[in-house]
Write an enzyme that holds these catalytic residues in place. Structure first.
Site, mmCIF file in Angstrom:
data_model
loop_
_atom_site.group_PDB
_atom_site.id
_atom_site.type_symbol
_atom_site.label_atom_id
_atom_site.label_comp_id
_atom_site.label_asym_id
_atom_site.label_seq_id
_atom_site.Cartn_x
_atom_site.Cartn_y
_atom_site.Cartn_z
ATOM 1 N N SER A 72 0.824 -1.204 0.000
ATOM 2 C CA SER A 72 0.000 0.000 0.000
ATOM 3 C C SER A 72 0.869 1.269 0.000
ATOM 4 O O SER A 72 1.695 1.428 -0.884
ATOM 5 C CB SER A 72 -0.956 -0.069 1.200
ATOM 6 O OG SER A 72 -1.953 0.875 1.090
ATOM 7 N N ASP A 103 -9.982 -3.309 -5.461
ATOM 8 C CA ASP A 103 -9.082 -2.400 -4.751
ATOM 9 C C ASP A 103 -9.021 -1.077 -5.515
ATOM 10 O O ASP A 103 -8.790 -1.061 -6.727
ATOM 11 C CB ASP A 103 -7.677 -3.034 -4.679
ATOM 12 C CG ASP A 103 -6.662 -2.164 -3.937
ATOM 13 O OD1 ASP A 103 -7.026 -1.060 -3.473
ATOM 14 O OD2 ASP A 103 -5.496 -2.595 -3.824
ATOM 15 N N HIS A 120 -8.161 -4.644 -1.075
ATOM 16 C CA HIS A 120 -7.083 -3.944 -0.389
ATOM 17 C C HIS A 120 -6.954 -4.442 1.054
ATOM 18 O O HIS A 120 -7.949 -4.610 1.739
ATOM 19 C CB HIS A 120 -7.315 -2.441 -0.401
ATOM 20 C CG HIS A 120 -6.065 -1.665 -0.138
ATOM 21 N ND1 HIS A 120 -5.115 -1.456 -1.112
ATOM 22 C CD2 HIS A 120 -5.570 -1.104 0.984
ATOM 23 C CE1 HIS A 120 -4.104 -0.783 -0.602
ATOM 24 N NE2 HIS A 120 -4.346 -0.557 0.676
#
Ligand SMILES: *[C@@H]1O[C@H](CO)[C@@H](O)[C@H](O)[C@H]1NC(C)=O
Ligand SMILES: *[C@@H]1O[C@H](CO)[C@@H](O)[C@H](O)[C@H]1NC(C)=O
Ligand SMILES: *[C@@H]1O[C@H](CO)[C@@H](O)[C@H](O)[C@H]1NC(C)=O
Length: 398
Positions: free
Chosen positions: A188, A342, A372
């Site tokens: 991320s 995501d 995610h």
């Protein structure tokens, strides 16, 4: 009557909080809904506190997350210590088993939207232990200054400083790491920082040791176009919504909420920077499968006041997708995980395409029922599967 009505309202509220429409092929949906509910309740309380003027919401979440941190504790297989590299706090994992040869080195950067998280979070501590054990690697899990206290480029500079330190000849030697087998990785916002420092490293004449691979887990890679198909589709995706992602991006650069508002309207990039849109043009960079049903509209140019005040969002050190092809062509073999559900899906897919066009060796794992955060959702089958794929790629390539 009053009581029945109250119970009914309570039931509706609970249902509203727990029920999140999830795409049909996501596994363990109830478990995930409970996880999402936990986040929603937390966000709700925080927004309420912010509304009452109690605290900046990111400060409050940071405070709540501190309860999920664990101290540096060695186990029977791995020695774990907290120290600093170039004044940046890092946690180091060294396998206990004896070895004749030098080890792999893995430099890991945690996620959390540049605002949250730390190497000490239980999920990252478990991941780093696994990496040390399964790859027989020395793992450096780095911290960095977080927003809202610190903004770009602080996060980038902390991480780069710690990486430079790790790559020094005497430091690698002290930890028994093979200078030809060091990898950089992150998930991320950590994937964003991993991609950014790897680009910086290949252009840095002062660093002799270069990294062998980079492994990016659903990285954030651009803040120019907030209307990619994955942002357009993302309001029903679990864990991370498009508006939370936009909040994180804007917090990376400033606490001034006018940037966030302009990003929501996709009007934050000034006319004089519109040549940069070619690097994030999803109409040409995404496979047809992802653009289907979406009409490409280049973002509306905004005033140059925002980019004068917060130039970071146009900086390649914050947005690795803005690198030119020549820079990209020098990058090491790359592993990228993207997930179908995501918001950051299209960032990753566009980077895969741009790296391939530049001749870089890329392994792309797209997880059809992924979302995610799946990589670190401890106790979920999907996390186990993703980590297995990630480790076996590193096993072969690092
Ligand atoms: C506000 O945030 C700070 C950290 O920046 C923290 O020390 C303090 O306890 C917080 N106050 C409240 C009321 O949550
Ligand atoms: C240590 O390694 C052994 C052998 O791989 C394993 O069975 C054990 O669970 C590990 N211990 C910890 C604390 O992870
Ligand atoms: C984006 O790509 C499309 C299709 O290749 C092209 O028509 C358009 O002009 C491009 N826009 C920008 C801003 O680069």
């Amino acid at each position: 009557m009053g009581r029945t009505f109250f119970l009914l309202v309570a039931a509706v509220l609970v249902a509203y909080y727990v029920y999140v429409p999830l795409p049909g092929d996501i596994e363990e949906p109830w478990k995930l809904m409970l996880e999402t509910t936990r986040l929603k309740v937390m966000m709700g309380l925080i927004s309420f506190a912010e509304f009452l003027g109690i605290n900046h919401s990111m400060d409050t979440i940071q405070l709540l997350m501190r309860f999920q941190e664990v101290p540096a504790t060695s186990d029977e297989n791995v020695t774990v210590t907290d120290t600093t590299f170039n004044s940046v706090p890092v946690r180091i994992y060294v396998p206990k088993r004896k070895t004749e040869s030098l080890r792999r080195g893995l430099f890991f950067i945690h996620g959390g939207g540049w605002c949250l998280g730390s190497a000490a979070l239980l999920i990252y501590d478990l991941l780093a232990r696994q990496a040390a054990e399964r790859l027989d690697a020395v793992v450096v899990s780095t911290n960095y200054g977080l927003a809202p206290k610190y903004h770009f480029p602080r996060q980038f500079e902390d991480v780069y400083g710690a990486l430079q330190w790790f790559l020094k000849e005497d430091i690698l030697e002290r930890y028994g790491v093979d200078p030809r087998r060091v990898g950089v990785s992150g998930d991320s916002a950590g994937g964003n920082l991993a991609a950014a420092v790897t680009q910086q490293l290949i252009q840095d004449p002062d660093v002799k040791t270069k990294v062998k691979v980079q492994a990016l887990v659903y990285p954030a890679l651009q803040a120019l176009d907030m209307n990619l198909p994955s942002y357009q589709e993302g309001s029903d995706f679990p864990i991370l919504t498009p508006s939370t992602m936009i909040r994180f991006w804007s917090e990376y650069f400033t606490t001034d909420r006018t940037l966030e508002k302009a990003m929501h309207l996709n009007q934050h990039v000034p006319m004089e920077s519109s040549h940069l849109f070619q690097f994030v043009n999803w109409s040409s960079l995404l496979p047809e499968r992802y653009t289907e049903g979406h009409l490409y509209k280049s973002p509306t140019p905004g005033s140059s006041e925002l980019s004068r005040k917060y130039p970071g969002f146009l900086d390649v050190k914050a947005c690795p997708l803005l690198a030119n092809d020549n820079t990209l062509s020098h990058l090491p073999p790359t592993y990228i995980i993207t997930c179908q559900y995501d918001v950051l899906r299209d960032d990753g897919i566009m980077y895969v395409r741009r790296l391939q066009n530049a001749g870089v060796q890329v392994t792309h794992h797209h997880i059809e029922n992924g979302f995610h955060g799946a990589f670190t959702l401890h106790g979920f089958k999907i996390a186990y599967r993703l980590q297995n794929q990630y480790f076996s790629w590193l096993m072969e390539n690092l």
